[in-house]
Design a protein around this motif. Structure first.
Motif, PDB file in Angstrom:
ATOM      1  N   LYS A   1       0.862  -1.195   0.000  1.00  0.00           N
ATOM      2  CA  LYS A   1       0.000   0.000   0.000  1.00  0.00           C
ATOM      3  C   LYS A   1       0.889   1.232   0.000  1.00  0.00           C
ATOM      4  CE  LYS A   1      -3.930  -1.555   2.684  1.00  0.00           C
ATOM      5  NZ  LYS A   1      -4.378  -1.594   4.067  1.00  0.00           N
ATOM      6  N   PRO A   2       0.496   2.294  -0.713  1.00  0.00           N
ATOM      7  CA  PRO A   2       1.339   3.493  -0.714  1.00  0.00           C
ATOM      8  C   PRO A   2       1.367   4.185   0.649  1.00  0.00           C
ATOM      9  CG  PRO A   2      -0.692   3.873  -1.953  1.00  0.00           C
ATOM     10  CD  PRO A   2      -0.708   2.434  -1.540  1.00  0.00           C
ATOM     11  N   ILE A   3       2.515   4.757   0.960  1.00  0.00           N
ATOM     12  CA  ILE A   3       2.597   5.577   2.181  1.00  0.00           C
ATOM     13  C   ILE A   3       3.205   6.937   1.805  1.00  0.00           C
ATOM     14  CG2 ILE A   3       2.762   3.645   3.848  1.00  0.00           C
ATOM     15  CD1 ILE A   3       5.749   4.430   4.138  1.00  0.00           C
ATOM     16  N   PRO A   4       2.918   7.970   2.597  1.00  0.00           N
ATOM     17  CA  PRO A   4       3.443   9.302   2.263  1.00  0.00           C
ATOM     18  C   PRO A   4       4.885   9.490   2.742  1.00  0.00           C
ATOM     19  CG  PRO A   4       2.042   9.448   4.192  1.00  0.00           C
ATOM     20  CD  PRO A   4       2.012   8.005   3.759  1.00  0.00           C
ATOM     21  N   CYS A   5       5.544  10.411   2.087  1.00  0.00           N
ATOM     22  CA  CYS A   5       6.938  10.695   2.456  1.00  0.00           C
ATOM     23  C   CYS A   5       7.161  12.208   2.474  1.00  0.00           C
ATOM     24  CB  CYS A   5       7.859  10.043   1.426  1.00  0.00           C
ATOM     25  SG  CYS A   5       9.598  10.435   1.672  1.00  0.00           S
ATOM     26  N   VAL A   6       8.000  12.644   3.398  1.00  0.00           N
ATOM     27  CA  VAL A   6       8.394  14.056   3.484  1.00  0.00           C
ATOM     28  C   VAL A   6       9.901  14.119   3.283  1.00  0.00           C
ATOM     29  CG1 VAL A   6       8.501  16.110   4.957  1.00  0.00           C
ATOM     30  CG2 VAL A   6       6.590  14.508   5.198  1.00  0.00           C
ATOM     31  N   ILE A   7      10.344  15.001   2.386  1.00  0.00           N
ATOM     32  CA  ILE A   7      11.784  15.212   2.235  1.00  0.00           C
ATOM     33  C   ILE A   7      12.129  16.527   2.911  1.00  0.00           C
ATOM     34  CG2 ILE A   7      13.614  15.785   0.583  1.00  0.00           C
ATOM     35  CD1 ILE A   7      12.425  13.855  -1.389  1.00  0.00           C
ATOM     36  N   MET A   8      13.141  16.481   3.789  1.00  0.00           N
ATOM     37  CA  MET A   8      13.664  17.714   4.386  1.00  0.00           C
ATOM     38  C   MET A   8      15.129  17.781   4.023  1.00  0.00           C
ATOM     39  SD  MET A   8      11.699  18.133   7.978  1.00  0.00           S
ATOM     40  CE  MET A   8      10.005  18.717   7.953  1.00  0.00           C
ATOM     41  N   LYS A   9      15.450  18.612   3.054  1.00  0.00           N
ATOM     42  CA  LYS A   9      16.844  18.728   2.631  1.00  0.00           C
ATOM     43  C   LYS A   9      17.352  20.069   3.113  1.00  0.00           C
ATOM     44  CE  LYS A   9      15.535  20.374  -1.981  1.00  0.00           C
ATOM     45  NZ  LYS A   9      14.121  20.574  -2.017  1.00  0.00           N
ATOM     46  N   GLN A  10      18.652  20.190   3.236  1.00  0.00           N
ATOM     47  CA  GLN A  10      19.191  21.478   3.669  1.00  0.00           C
ATOM     48  C   GLN A  10      20.519  21.690   2.994  1.00  0.00           C
ATOM     49  OE1 GLN A  10      21.917  21.757   5.907  1.00  0.00           O
ATOM     50  NE2 GLN A  10      22.167  19.558   5.934  1.00  0.00           N
ATOM     51  N   SER A  11      20.868  22.944   2.836  1.00  0.00           N
ATOM     52  CA  SER A  11      22.130  23.220   2.150  1.00  0.00           C
ATOM     53  C   SER A  11      22.584  24.649   2.392  1.00  0.00           C
ATOM     54  CB  SER A  11      21.968  22.991   0.642  1.00  0.00           C
ATOM     55  OG  SER A  11      21.336  24.103   0.062  1.00  0.00           O
ATOM     56  N   GLY A  12      23.765  24.937   1.885  1.00  0.00           N
ATOM     57  CA  GLY A  12      24.406  26.230   2.110  1.00  0.00           C
ATOM     58  C   GLY A  12      23.838  27.379   1.301  1.00  0.00           C
ATOM     59  N   GLU A  13      22.994  27.083   0.325  1.00  0.00           N
ATOM     60  CA  GLU A  13      22.356  28.134  -0.473  1.00  0.00           C
ATOM     61  C   GLU A  13      20.928  27.719  -0.748  1.00  0.00           C
ATOM     62  OE1 GLU A  13      24.490  28.138  -4.067  1.00  0.00           O
ATOM     63  OE2 GLU A  13      26.319  28.731  -3.037  1.00  0.00           O
ATOM     64  N   HIS A  14      20.065  28.716  -0.901  1.00  0.00           N
ATOM     65  CA  HIS A  14      18.675  28.372  -1.150  1.00  0.00           C
ATOM     66  C   HIS A  14      18.328  28.547  -2.627  1.00  0.00           C
ATOM     67  CE1 HIS A  14      14.353  28.013  -0.225  1.00  0.00           C
ATOM     68  NE2 HIS A  14      14.826  27.233   0.712  1.00  0.00           N
ATOM     69  N   LEU A  15      19.275  28.265  -3.496  1.00  0.00           N
ATOM     70  CA  LEU A  15      19.041  28.391  -4.941  1.00  0.00           C
ATOM     71  C   LEU A  15      18.059  27.312  -5.397  1.00  0.00           C
ATOM     72  CD1 LEU A  15      22.718  28.766  -6.196  1.00  0.00           C
ATOM     73  CD2 LEU A  15      20.978  30.547  -6.088  1.00  0.00           C
ATOM     74  N   PHE A  16      17.160  27.660  -6.336  1.00  0.00           N
ATOM     75  CA  PHE A  16      16.165  26.658  -6.747  1.00  0.00           C
ATOM     76  C   PHE A  16      16.799  25.525  -7.560  1.00  0.00           C
ATOM     77  CE2 PHE A  16      15.128  27.279 -11.233  1.00  0.00           C
ATOM     78  CZ  PHE A  16      15.737  28.504 -11.485  1.00  0.00           C
ATOM     79  N   TRP A  17      18.029  25.722  -8.046  1.00  0.00           N
ATOM     80  CA  TRP A  17      18.741  24.637  -8.740  1.00  0.00           C
ATOM     81  C   TRP A  17      18.895  23.429  -7.816  1.00  0.00           C
ATOM     82  CZ3 TRP A  17      23.395  27.981 -10.761  1.00  0.00           C
ATOM     83  CH2 TRP A  17      22.921  28.832 -11.770  1.00  0.00           C
TER      84      TRP A  17
END
Ligand SMILES: Cc1cc2nc3c(=O)[nH]c(=O)nc-3n(C[C@H](O)[C@H](O)[C@H](O)COP(=O)(O)O)c2cc1C
Length: 286
Positions: free
Chosen positions: A78-94
């Motif tokens: 059965k499908p389950i939901p997922c949350v991605i929390m990423k972090q980095s030194g710049e908030h560039l949309f790339w």
């Protein structure tokens, strides 16, 4: 609800993010069990209501251990939901390209990424922020994250902005494919500074550093995570061909007075926009 969280951290910033998420979930009556992706354990999601993935962005990609860990998950019925929390030194949309590979691996396993968030945290590579900036980034992350969690818990999906050539862009820059194997071999320990505390050997998450016959040896498994560099008390570890990008001292994350940053000009507007938008959101929520 019961969640599983997988994470990878090089110098500890991602660990801060996942511990914040864990305590915020706990305060809302939920739980988050954390697994360090580097342990290479088979991941079972039996009994969990959802998955959280936490990672630092490395050259516009998710780190290798996170990808390996996601691949180790068996397809769910059965499908389950997922949350991605990423972090980095710049908030560039790339940096949004970093999750594409991971999202498709998870989707094939019936794990559907419903919410994706990106926090600004201090650079562990490229250049050093002031402790003032590191504290500011951490404080903002600690205020945004609870609001982001609430959106997820209320069933409101949040996806990030994509761009046209994001897939090839991320694939070309997958630095850990070659970076660690190649650059890792050029790492060195300055014998004049080293006190042989073996912290680099003990801390290396890839067990890539050994000490034999009075000499440090760096193998081909380097993840470029910078833990050995940042945690060396004598600043004796040289980061190979990227030594000029070394950040060699942990951030204190303590509240300090204002300190001028020596950051490159291209970052200035980007940071300003991130803080302005974050502070607006935080202000509205009060
Ligand atoms: C090898 C390497 C590559 C990185 N590439 C990026 C990048 O592409 N974009 C970015 O914004 N930050 C980049 N960073 C900065 C990290 O994402 C950032 O410092 C993060 O907070 C480190 O988290 P950690 O302490 O959990 O390892 C890079 C850091 C390293 C070590």
């Amino acid at each position: 609800m019961k969640f599983l969280g997988i994470y990878f951290t090089g110098t500890g910033n991602t660990k801060r993010v996942c511990l914040t998420a864990q305590s915020e979930l706990l305060s809302r009556g939920h739980s988050l069990d954390l697994v360090d992706a580097i342990e290479n354990k088979p991941i079972s999601l039996a009994g969990y209501d959802g998955l959280f993935v936490f990672y630092p962005i490395y050259a516009f990609n998710a780190p290798k251990p996170i990808i390996a860990c996601a691949k180790s998950i068996k397809k769910l019925e059965k499908p389950i939901p997922c949350v991605i929390m990423k972090q980095s030194g710049e908030h560039l949309f790339w940096n949004n390209a970093s999750s594409l590979h991971l999202i498709s691996i998870l989707k094939r396993r019936n794990i559907l990424v419903r919410n994706e968030y990106h926090y600004l945290m201090p650079y562990s590579f490229v250049f050093r922020h002031s402790d003032y900036m590191a504290f500011r980034m951490k404080s903002v992350m600690e205020k945004l994250l609870p609001m982001d969690l609430d959106l997820f818990l209320q069933g409101k999906d949040v996806h990030v902005k994509r761009f046209f050539f994001d897939r090839p862009f991320a694939a070309i820059l997958r630095i850990q494919r070659w970076g660690g194997r190649f650059n890792g071999r050029f790492y060195k320990v300055d014998a004049n500074k080293c006190v042989q505390c073996m912290r680099c050997v003990k801390e290396c998450p890839a067990e890539n550093i050994s000490f034999e016959d009075g000499k440090f040896r760096f193998g081909g498994k380097c993840l470029m995570c910078q833990r050995c560099v940042m945690h060396c008390p004598k600043k004796a570890v040289k980061a190979g061909l990227f030594d000029s990008w070394r950040v060699d001292e942990p951030y204190s994350f303590e509240e300090t007075g204002y300190q001028e940053e020596r950051k490159p000009r291209y970052c200035r507007k980007n940071y300003q926009r991130y803080f302005e938008e974050a502070e607006k959101r935080i202000g509205k929520a009060k």
